[in-house]
Design an enzyme around this catalytic site. Structure first.
Site, PDB file in Angstrom:
ATOM      1  N   GLY A  45       1.124  -1.226   0.119  1.00 51.05           N
ATOM      2  CA  GLY A  45      -0.140   0.000  -0.206  1.00 51.05           C
ATOM      3  C   GLY A  45       0.777   1.277   0.123  1.00 51.05           C
ATOM      4  O   GLY A  45       0.662   2.264  -0.811  1.00 51.05           O
ATOM      5  N   CYS A  46       1.891   1.190   0.762  1.00 50.80           N
ATOM      6  CA  CYS A  46       2.849   2.549   0.654  1.00 50.80           C
ATOM      7  C   CYS A  46       3.572   2.578  -0.605  1.00 50.80           C
ATOM      8  O   CYS A  46       3.686   3.907  -0.920  1.00 50.80           O
ATOM      9  CB  CYS A  46       3.777   2.270   2.156  1.00 50.80           C
ATOM     10  SG  CYS A  46       3.034   2.043   3.471  1.00 50.80           S
ATOM     11  N   THR A  47       3.839   1.603  -1.112  1.00 51.71           N
ATOM     12  CA  THR A  47       4.603   1.808  -2.609  1.00 51.71           C
ATOM     13  C   THR A  47       3.474   2.382  -3.558  1.00 51.71           C
ATOM     14  O   THR A  47       3.924   3.293  -4.136  1.00 51.71           O
ATOM     15  CB  THR A  47       5.028   0.300  -2.882  1.00 51.71           C
ATOM     16  OG1 THR A  47       6.071  -0.121  -1.930  1.00 51.71           O
ATOM     17  CG2 THR A  47       5.749   0.393  -4.262  1.00 51.71           C
TER      18      THR A  47
END
Length: 156
Positions: A45-47
């Protein structure tokens, strides 16, 4: 826990980055700042979120905004994350957790029945006057970057 809301003065910050030395809120007087907090470099998700903001960086800049991603990861880890995914946003390290505390995003979380402390994915739009213009909590990544960009463009 902080309950920051639109109209509140944005808490000041100064954090090291992997690419721009130290970044401080005071560096951006007269500009809008998109300050997004994310749990951890190089997770799915962060990527997606970092790639999403990076892909629209020209539009954010054209609208007079700078984009800063914040996690507790080290500057070195941010550098590897940036290089691996060709990220264009500023990545700031809040290793001590001071800024995440002041913005109220250090939260108790649960996953697979376990309770732990971590960063709640959140975004704050700080106006040129240093006041919060918009706050997004418990962010879901799909569509978020576009929503933030539209808010920046609308001047809200």
């Amino acid at each position: 826990m902080s309950t920051l809301k639109p109209g509140d003065a944005a808490p000041g910050f100064s954090m090291p980055t992997d690419s721009a030395g130290t970044v401080s809120l005071s560096d951006f007087k007269g500009k809008s700042v998109v300050l997004y907090f994310y749990p951890k470099d190089d997770t799915p998700g962060c990527t997606k979120e970092a790639i999403g903001f990076s892909g629209k960086i020209d539009e954010f800049e054209a609208a007079g905004a700078v984009v800063i991603g914040v996690s507790k990861d080290t500057v070195a880890k941010h550098g590897k994350f940036r290089a691996k995914h060709e990220l264009a946003v500023i990545l700031a390290s809040d290793a001590e957790g001071d800024v995440t505390e002041r913005y109220g995003v250090w939260q108790e979380k649960q996953m697979y029945g376990k309770t732990y402390w971590g960063i709640e994915r959140s975004t704050f739009l700080i106006g040129p006057d240093g006041k919060l213009k918009a706050v997004w909590r418990k962010v879901k990544v799909p569509g978020h970057v576009d929503e933030v960009l539209e808010t920046v463009k609308s001047g809200s």
